[in-house]
Design a protein around this motif. Structure first.
Motif, short mmCIF file in Angstrom:
data_model
loop_
_atom_site.label_atom_id
_atom_site.label_comp_id
_atom_site.label_asym_id
_atom_site.label_seq_id
_atom_site.Cartn_x
_atom_site.Cartn_y
_atom_site.Cartn_z
N PRO A 261 33.47 34.83 43.50
CA PRO A 261 31.82 34.16 41.86
C PRO A 261 31.76 35.02 41.73
O PRO A 261 31.01 35.32 40.81
N LEU A 262 31.27 35.68 42.38
CA LEU A 262 29.76 37.17 42.10
C LEU A 262 30.35 37.69 42.19
O LEU A 262 29.02 38.00 40.37
N MET A 263 31.79 38.44 41.68
CA MET A 263 31.70 39.86 41.29
C MET A 263 32.91 39.28 39.65
O MET A 263 32.95 40.43 38.94
N MET A 264 33.53 38.15 40.04
CA MET A 264 34.69 38.54 38.59
C MET A 264 33.95 38.78 36.94
O MET A 264 34.90 38.17 36.42
N SER A 265 32.74 38.42 37.11
CA SER A 265 32.37 38.38 35.69
C SER A 265 32.24 40.19 35.23
O SER A 265 32.36 39.89 33.98
N SER A 266 32.52 41.06 36.20
CA SER A 266 32.21 42.38 35.84
C SER A 266 33.48 42.83 35.68
O SER A 266 34.88 42.30 36.34
N GLU A 267 34.05 43.11 34.14
CA GLU A 267 35.33 44.00 34.33
C GLU A 267 35.95 44.77 35.09
O GLU A 267 37.01 44.75 35.29
N TRP A 268 34.93 45.70 35.76
CA TRP A 268 35.65 46.59 36.75
C TRP A 268 36.29 45.82 38.14
O TRP A 268 38.01 45.86 38.48
N TRP A 269 35.74 45.19 38.29
CA TRP A 269 36.10 44.09 39.47
C TRP A 269 37.87 43.65 39.11
O TRP A 269 38.49 44.30 39.94
N VAL A 270 37.63 42.89 37.42
CA VAL A 270 39.24 42.08 37.28
C VAL A 270 40.55 43.62 37.32
O VAL A 270 40.98 43.52 37.95
N TYR A 271 39.87 44.81 36.40
CA TYR A 271 40.57 45.30 36.62
C TYR A 271 40.96 46.26 37.97
O TYR A 271 42.27 46.81 38.13
N SER A 272 39.68 46.39 38.96
CA SER A 272 40.08 47.62 39.68
C SER A 272 41.56 46.22 41.08
O SER A 272 42.47 46.58 41.28
N LEU A 273 40.81 44.83 41.09
CA LEU A 273 42.30 44.08 42.06
C LEU A 273 43.64 43.65 41.34
O LEU A 273 44.42 44.21 41.94
N SER A 274 43.39 44.35 39.66
CA SER A 274 44.57 43.88 39.29
C SER A 274 45.93 44.77 39.37
O SER A 274 46.44 45.23 39.58
N LEU A 275 44.83 46.56 39.15
CA LEU A 275 45.41 47.26 39.57
C LEU A 275 45.73 47.90 40.59
O LEU A 275 46.74 48.35 40.50
N PHE A 276 45.27 47.81 41.87
CA PHE A 276 45.42 48.03 42.95
C PHE A 276 46.10 47.18 43.39
O PHE A 276 47.19 47.75 43.83
N GLY A 277 46.17 45.64 43.14
CA GLY A 277 46.72 44.71 43.16
C GLY A 277 48.73 45.07 42.77
O GLY A 277 49.32 44.98 44.31
N ILE A 313 43.95 37.04 42.91
CA ILE A 313 42.67 37.03 42.65
C ILE A 313 41.76 37.44 41.37
O ILE A 313 41.36 37.33 40.62
N GLY A 314 42.18 39.06 41.13
CA GLY A 314 41.40 39.24 40.12
C GLY A 314 42.12 39.03 38.64
O GLY A 314 41.05 39.06 38.04
N SER A 315 42.66 38.03 38.80
CA SER A 315 43.40 37.55 37.91
C SER A 315 42.40 36.60 36.80
O SER A 315 41.59 36.56 36.01
N SER A 316 42.04 35.82 38.21
CA SER A 316 40.59 35.39 38.36
C SER A 316 41.07 34.11 36.99
O SER A 316 40.46 33.47 36.23
N THR A 317 42.64 33.30 37.05
CA THR A 317 43.10 32.32 36.20
C THR A 317 43.04 30.96 37.04
O THR A 317 43.38 30.86 38.39
N ASP A 318 43.14 30.39 36.96
CA ASP A 318 43.58 28.77 37.41
C ASP A 318 44.48 28.70 37.85
O ASP A 318 45.24 28.49 38.99
N PHE A 319 45.95 29.32 36.53
CA PHE A 319 47.16 29.74 37.73
C PHE A 319 47.54 30.52 38.92
O PHE A 319 47.07 30.24 39.80
#
Lengths: 765, 138, 116
Positions: A261-277, A313-319
């Motif tokens: 919740p702290l960082m999900m507004s940042s694109e970097w967070w979303v991209y790095s989690l998705s990419l590395f994941g 986690i990186g996708s951060s959607t309900d699903f």
């Protein structure tokens, strides 16, 4: 209450060795009682927590630094805490029997319970520093557990590798937490997470994120740090089962979920989690194809699963978050089961190579049934909970905010690979044709209890998944993705594209199994040809290089010549002291305030100087000793002149002792020899003079720089508070008695040291 | 080894130095003196004696070993610090004082700092004798 | 006065450094003694130069009109003196043992022994 639970486990880890020696037969069952009670006590809180009531506990830790030790049980902590204690108690039952053939099991159980307690502390921590401390505890205890068979070099190496990598991550994490503190002024998690805008607007966002990611990725074995986890299978099977399912690697997942919740507004967070994941998910699954060692296959599928979790986690959607939580549970259940089974197979057949065992269903039907169900869950085949989680993952993939196509494709391939791995284990190891002359027996009931319970839970939840949503998933989801809501889980979603995908996955996996030989050959060829990099080797190469560098550096700096060390020190000190004089100007009124030296002091000073010169030039040791005693005497006389009576008495007695001592010792030594030539003497005279002159300046500056003195307090209160008229003595024995205590301890140690030096006789070489 | 005069003097000096050192210890709180000085004096008394008659005999003539002196000293010093926390007066090492009426009317003040000083005295005595004995035995 | 004492302190430091840089292990110990002498004198002198008024007070407490010498540096030096006795004794015994083990009093030989 939370603290009590936590302390209970830590106390148990201390008592574990005792319990183990008390009853080796039932140690596993006995040890599992406490974690199980903790599990129950946490479980009864489920209604409270899902109702939004969180128990928080705060204890002041180092109040002067604002450090608080605080614990909190909310939805997210709860799901992890239940896994840690629940699976933990089952693992203990298993380990109790499994470890019987090992030595030093007392130690082992101590480590294992400590590991459990640390992990529980980690997920319950309500502020960053508490979390960090437990985080490091898990690194330490897993180091001890992975290296438990320390007679084997591979185990030591794997343990070291795990420790160094997770330790590196821990350092990064600490740095990240400190930066967070700089932004928020508190370590409290709730405050920080409740206010993400502050970090988002801070320039520290990116550094914090990178550091936290390094911490979480190293712990959770995410590419490019994934290689320590397969190495960690050097640990005894119970440890692997625990480490892969509920602890250690899940710590990173927990942290990412917690800070999402702290960082999900940042694109970097979303991209790095998705990419590395996604990448880790694929790499792990890919690597599992060519492995033959049962535990290695499982280890690589864990890497893949961790990647999946991070990606979700990186996708951060309900699903996605929904899928992540369900998959977390599923994976914990089947991975713990399968690792315990791998241990059983090794124990009963003596090997865990897939191509060396077969047809186990004939010898151990119960174990085989349990394993097959767990493998169904791993492959995502109904009616296991694994099926539901895979459906959810596909659904999340389809609904992913970006790059859905690639995520879906790689997810599909990874699932197919994992299905292939499960099929190999199921069909080659448990089914297939028997390959044993000596018939392996069914494992003992203690070895089957844990796996059986986990599989039954997995099956029940697969059939009746509805209960999960309200009690566990929803309360946890709001902490990962505020405002999100879990869907009602169902085993059967009807005919849709997701079901089609599931079906295609199974087909692909089965096809791979049918062409097993070719697939394996192809993948190993590709690995050899294109993916030569061996991360583990690279890592140790790095370490070796570092060691080489330090040994070269040491050889240069640590040359072994004592006087050149000292010379370096004094030259550097001279430069530093000289630097402090840069820009220093004596005060204007200084000259008037200076006192002229009195005649007596001039005499004492001359005594000091003359006797010192005598010492420097003396050819005889006795002369040197006596004249250095005279130097001391001169100093003692100066003490008298300037009102230091106690000092003078002590000084004169000490000097006498010193001369006596010196004389006794020196007469055992050979005569003075002239070692040095004129040139080096000239050089040393220069160094010594420069240093002495600088010290003289420094002394002068300190005399003429009167600051406010704390001594006034001592003088005023000496009699009023401490009933003593001799202020020096009062300071020694009352005001600063603690210092004196330390000092007399030093004296004691010096006396012991001398005694040891004189009386200890070494063996003649 | 040693001259007769030195021997006799050293043997006679030992008790004198010991008594003197105790006086120095006691008066240290108000006048020059104290545990460090007293300790060195007492140590010197023992060392002189050992020089005169030999370490072996000196060791035998003492019922308490130098090491025990040191241990006792540290023990006294630590105990003196524990009075305050255990009586609830203050923290570790805080001084606690009490006044004792003597039968002839006057009173003396006793406090943990005096006990502490005695600990220092014992430790220093023990250190000096044990070091010197060990070296002289070589 | 300040200048004179400062010079003596500097001189003692210089002597100690010179002794440190010698190869003989006995001179090293003499250097240590000089170093503690110099430091004790330096510490003591930071209390100022007040003659004839040792740090004693009478029962009513101190009287500001009658200044006494600074007691704190004195207390520091007093313990330092006794400790330096311990340390010197220790280093003396250490070099004695060193000589008995290696048969040498030359520090440069120590370096060569380590290399072997």
């Amino acid at each position: 209450m939370l603290l009590t639970l936590l302390l209970g486990l830590f106390v148990l880890s201390l008592l574990a060795p005792l319990i183990n020696t008390f009853s080796r037969r039932f140690s596993g069952w006995l040890l599992s009682v406490v974690p199980f009670i903790v599990f129950i006590l946490l479980a009864v809180k489920i209604p409270q927590v899902s109702g939004g009531y969180y128990s928080t506990e705060e204890y002041s830790w180092i109040p002067e630094l604002g450090l608080i030790f605080s614990l909190r049980l909310d939805g997210l902590s709860q799901i992890f805490a239940l896994l840690v204690t629940g699976i933990g108690s089952l693992i203990l039952i298993y380990a109790g029997y499994y470890m019987r053939s090992y030595d030093k099991t007392s130690r082992f159980f101590g480590y294992l319970v400590f590991f459990m307690a640390s992990m529980l502390g980690l997920v319950l921590a309500a502020d960053l520093l508490t979390l960090f401390v437990f985080w490091e505890f898990t690194s330490l205890s897993s180091f001890l557990l992975i290296g438990f068979k320390h007679e084997r070099p591979e185990a030591r190496q794997a343990a070291l590798q795990a420790l160094l990598i997770t330790g590196l991550g821990g350092l990064a994490l600490l740095a990240g937490f400190i930066l967070l503190y700089k932004v928020y002024g508190t370590f409290e998690l709730a405050t920080i997470i409740g206010n993400p805008e502050l970090l988002a607007s801070s320039p520290l966002l990116l550094p914090v994120m990178i550091l936290v990611l390094i911490g979480a990725f190293t712990k959770s074995a995410i590419f490019p740090f994934h290689f320590w986890l397969p190495g960690a299978m050097q640990a005894p099977s119970p440890v692997s089962a625990y480490l892969h399912s509920a602890t250690m690697v899940k710590a990173g997942i927990y942290l990412l979920a917690r800070l999402n919740p702290l960082m999900m507004s940042s694109e970097w967070w979303v991209y790095s989690l998705s990419l590395f994941g996604v990448f880790t998910m694929f790499v792990g699954a890919w690597m599992s194809i060519t492995q033959n060692d049962l535990k290695k296959v499982l280890a690589y599928t864990t890497v893949s699963a961790l990647g999946t979790l991070v990606m979700l986690i990186g996708s951060s959607t309900d699903f996605a978050v929904n899928a992540m939580l369900v998959f977390l549970l599923v994976h914990a259940f089947y991975k713990a089961t399968l690792f315990m089974m791998a241990g059983n197979i090794e124990k009963k057949t003596g090997t865990r190579m897939i191509d060396e065992v077969g047809g186990l269903y004939r010898y151990m039907p119960v174990a085989s049934a349990i394993s097959l169900l767990a493998l169904l869950s791993m492959s995502g085949i109904p009616p296991m909970l694994g099926f539901i989680s895979k459906e959810l993952i596909y659904e999340a993939g389809i609904n992913a905010p970006s790059a859905a196509g690639i995520i879906l494709l790689l997810g599909f391939l990874s699932n197919a690979f994992i299905l292939f791995a499960s099929a190999r284990i199921a069909l080659d190891v448990f089914l297939g044709k028997p390959m044993f002359e000596k018939q392996p027996k069914e494992p003992d009931i203690s070895l089957l209890t844990g796996p059986a319970i986990l599989v039954i839970i997995s099956l029940l939840l697969g059939l009746l998944p509805g209960r999960l949503t309200d009690s566990l998933l929803n309360p946890a989801m709001i902490h990962i993705l505020p405002g999100s809501e879990a869907m009602k889980l169902k085993l059967w979603h009807g005919f849709n594209d997701i079901l089609l995908l599931s079906f295609l996955t199974i087909v692909a996996g089965v096809l791979m199994y049918i062409f097993k030989a070719r697939v394996t050959a192809l993948v190993s060829y590709a690995n050899l040809k294109y993916f030569k990099a061996r991360f583990s080797d690279g890592f140790f190469g790095l370490i070796d290089g570092f060691m080489y560098l330090t040994s070269r550096k040491t050889a240069i700096v640590q040359h072994g010549y004592h006087r050149f060390y000292l010379m370096t020190i004094f030259v550097v000190a001279s430069v530093l002291i000289a630097l402090t004089f840069y820009g220093w100007k004596p005060k204007a009124e200084l000259a008037q305030n200076l006192q002229a030296p009195t005649f007596t002091v001039l005499v004492f000073g001359t005594l000091i100087v003359v006797s010192t010169i005598t010492t420097l030039l003396a050819k005889s040791r006795l002369v040197a000793l006596i004249s250095i005693g005279l130097t001391g005497l001169g100093i003692g006389l100066i003490f008298i002149e300037y009102s230091g009576i106690d000092l003078a008495i002590t000084m004169i007695m000490v000097e006498t002792m010193m001369v006596v001592l010196g004389t006794i010792v020196v007469f055992h030594l050979p005569r003075y020899l002239d070692f040095s030539d004129l040139r080096s003497r000239q050089r040393d005279v220069v160094i010594a003079s420069v240093f002495g002159l600088l010290m003289a300046f420094l002394a002068f500056r300190s005399f003429t720089n009167p600051e406010t003195k704390i001594s006034e307090y001592f003088v005023e209160n000496s009699y009023l508070l401490a009933y003593g008229k001799n202020v020096v003595n009062v300071i020694l024995v009352d005001f600063r008695a603690l210092d004196t205590l330390g000092e007399i301890t030093v004296l004691l140690l010096a006396a012991f040291g001398i005694y040891a030096l004189l009386k200890l006789k070494t063996e003649p070489k | 080894m040693a001259s007769e005069i030195f021997k006799i003097a050293a043997v006679q000096l030992r008790p004198i130095l010991l008594v003197l050192s105790l006086i120095v210890l006691y008066r240290g709180h108000n006048e020059p003196g104290g545990g460090f000085i007293g300790g060195i004096m007492a140590g010197m008394g023992f060392v002189l004696y050992a020089m005169a008659v030999g370490v072996e005999k000196a060791r035998k003539s003492r019922t308490i070993k130098p090491v025990s002196f040191m241990g006792l000293g540290l023990f006294f010093a630590l105990i003196s610090g524990l009075f305050a926390p255990f009586s609830g007066v203050g923290l570790f090492m805080q001084g606690v004082w009490t006044e004792i009426e003597l039968p002839w009317g006057s009173a003396i003040k006793l406090g943990t700092p005096l006990l502490f000083d005695a600990g220092v005295y014992l430790l220093v005595t023990g250190m000096i004798t044990s070091i010197m004995y060990a070296i002289m035995e070589e | 006065m300040e200048v004179f004492i400062a010079l003596i302190i500097g001189f003692l430091y210089g002597a100690s450094v010179y002794m440190f840089l010698r190869r003989s292990i006995v001179k090293l110990v003499l250097g240590i003694i000089f170093l503690s002498h110099a430091t004790n004198l330096l510490l003591f002198s930071t209390g100022g130069f007040l003659r004839g008024s040792p740090p004693f007070v009478d029962e009513v407490g101190s009287d500001a009109s009658l200044p006494v010498a600074d007691p704190l540096p004195q207390a520091l030096v007093l313990t330092a003196l006794v400790i330096s006795l311990g340390v010197t004794a220790f280093s003396l015994v250490l070099i004695y043992r060193f000589y008995k083990e290696t048969g040498s009093v030359d520090l440069d030989e120590l370096a060569q022994m380590e290399k072997k």
